[in-house]
Design a protein around this motif. Structure first.
Motif, short mmCIF file in Angstrom:
data_model
loop_
_atom_site.label_atom_id
_atom_site.label_comp_id
_atom_site.label_asym_id
_atom_site.label_seq_id
_atom_site.Cartn_x
_atom_site.Cartn_y
_atom_site.Cartn_z
N LEU A 1 0.85 -1.19 0.00
CA LEU A 1 0.00 0.00 0.00
C LEU A 1 0.88 1.24 0.00
O LEU A 1 2.10 1.15 0.20
CB LEU A 1 -0.95 0.02 1.21
N ARG A 2 0.24 2.41 -0.23
CA ARG A 2 0.94 3.68 -0.10
C ARG A 2 0.65 4.22 1.29
O ARG A 2 -0.50 4.38 1.68
CB ARG A 2 0.45 4.69 -1.14
N HIS A 3 1.70 4.50 2.04
CA HIS A 3 1.50 5.05 3.37
C HIS A 3 0.84 6.42 3.25
O HIS A 3 1.21 7.22 2.38
CB HIS A 3 2.83 5.18 4.11
N PRO A 4 -0.15 6.73 4.12
CA PRO A 4 -0.84 8.01 4.01
C PRO A 4 -0.03 9.22 4.44
O PRO A 4 -0.44 10.35 4.18
CB PRO A 4 -2.06 7.83 4.93
N SER A 5 1.14 9.02 5.07
CA SER A 5 1.93 10.17 5.52
C SER A 5 3.39 10.01 5.11
O SER A 5 4.26 9.75 5.94
CB SER A 5 1.82 10.35 7.04
#
Length: 334
Positions: A304-308
């Protein structure tokens, strides 16, 4: 990967209070992650921390920790005044890095850090952990589902009495602009501003007024601001650190309803529409950065793409620079 277990070995620079419960233990609780090394200049406190948290290695030198070949990733948990220095060293070693919030003293320093990691295989994260908490992702789910229609405005009012530390005149790095980048506003408001960017998109312009009403320390202790998002949504906020009582109230107003919640409190989120009132009461994990750390591991595994990420974390610093530009000398714009 530098270890046979397949886990990411983390090293912490600055194993102070913020790492005792909020983050430190979670680095070993999250599957695929292990707290492997810690650094602190106070040797007695360093050894005590390593013993209590079962950390195999400990250093009095940040450089030694960064260059330990068995350390895969470094969490910088020092005050903001040293974030840039340590982040540039971690980037030079091409190791993954998570920086405590705010990302640096100002947006200009954030840009230097981003440039240092650009083109490297090492990943850069910022510890705006609210982006990973189920509590706030419930708000995002309501917004994404159009529960309150078109969003029009977000407002945040935050106040609290002065601390005993401030009243006694005791030194506190949180109110030393050379170390923290400002006062309690910078330390705390960045959480909410970053959250609003996560929920509502990038902020394109911001203005503010800051002052010192109490004279207890050199940093600002009262701030009022307004801003606008790229989408045209407006925002406003006021923060005061010399009030008689505490409050922390956020209202997101839409064309068909509103959402009420607190940035720092643990009470329920309230959705109000023509259909009625809906409440969501979602508890935080014991270690509040657990999901943030879990998402870093999943990002590093390509799941996934980390949100931060770093480019996300610098945005709140830019907004705070704009709000405080009349109180502090301006920094280089992004």
């Amino acid at each position: 990967m530098r270890n046979n277990s397949g886990d990411i070995n983390w090293g912490i620079i600055g194993c102070g209070n913020v790492t005792e419960v909020k983050s430190g233990p979670a680095f070993s609780k999250v599957p695929g992650s292990r707290l492997y090394a810690v650094m602190r200049r106070d040797r007695e406190k360093l050894i005590d921390y390593a013993r209590r948290h079962s950390v195999p290695k400990y250093y009095e030198s940040a450089e030694a920790l960064i260059h330990d070949p068995e350390v895969d990733a470094v969490y910088i948990a020092t005050p903001p005044g040293s974030h840039r220095q340590y982040a540039l060293q971690v980037a030079s070693a091409n190791k993954h890095c998570c920086i405590e919030k705010p990302m640096a003293l100002n947006a200009s320093e954030c840009r230097e850090i981003l440039d240092a990691f650009a083109g490297k295989s090492a990943q850069l994260f910022v510890a705006y952990y609210r982006r990973s908490l189920p509590r706030f992702n419930q708000v995002k789910a309501w917004l994404d589902a159009g529960k309150i229609g078109a969003v029009r405005h977000v407002s945040w009012g935050y106040s609290r009495p002065p601390s005993e530390r401030a009243l006694s005149g005791e030194y506190d790095w949180h109110t030393d602009p050379q170390i923290s980048g400002g006062g309690h506003f910078v330390d705390l408001a960045c959480h909410g501003l970053d959250l609003f960017i996560y929920l509502l998109g990038d902020i394109s312009a911001a203005k503010g007024i800051a002052t010192n009403q109490q004279g207890l320390y050199p940093a600002e202790d009262a701030v009022a601001a307004c801003w606008i998002f790229d989408s045209g949504i407006t925002g406003s906020g006021h923060w005061n650190f010399g009030a008689g009582a505490s409050c922390d109230d956020v209202i997101i107003t839409g064309s068909a309803g509103s959402i009420h919640f607190s940035v720092f409190g643990s009470g329920p989120f309230v959705l109000e529409t023509a259909a009625g009132v809906e409440r969501a009461d979602i508890s935080n994990p014991e270690n509040i950065q657990y999901f943030h750390i879990e998402n870093m591991i999943q990002h590093l595994r390509g799941n996934l793409r980390h949100p931060s990420l770093g480019q996300d974390g610098q945005k709140a610093s830019w907004v705070m620079d704009q709000i405080l530009s009349g109180y502090y000398p301006p920094t280089t714009a992004i």
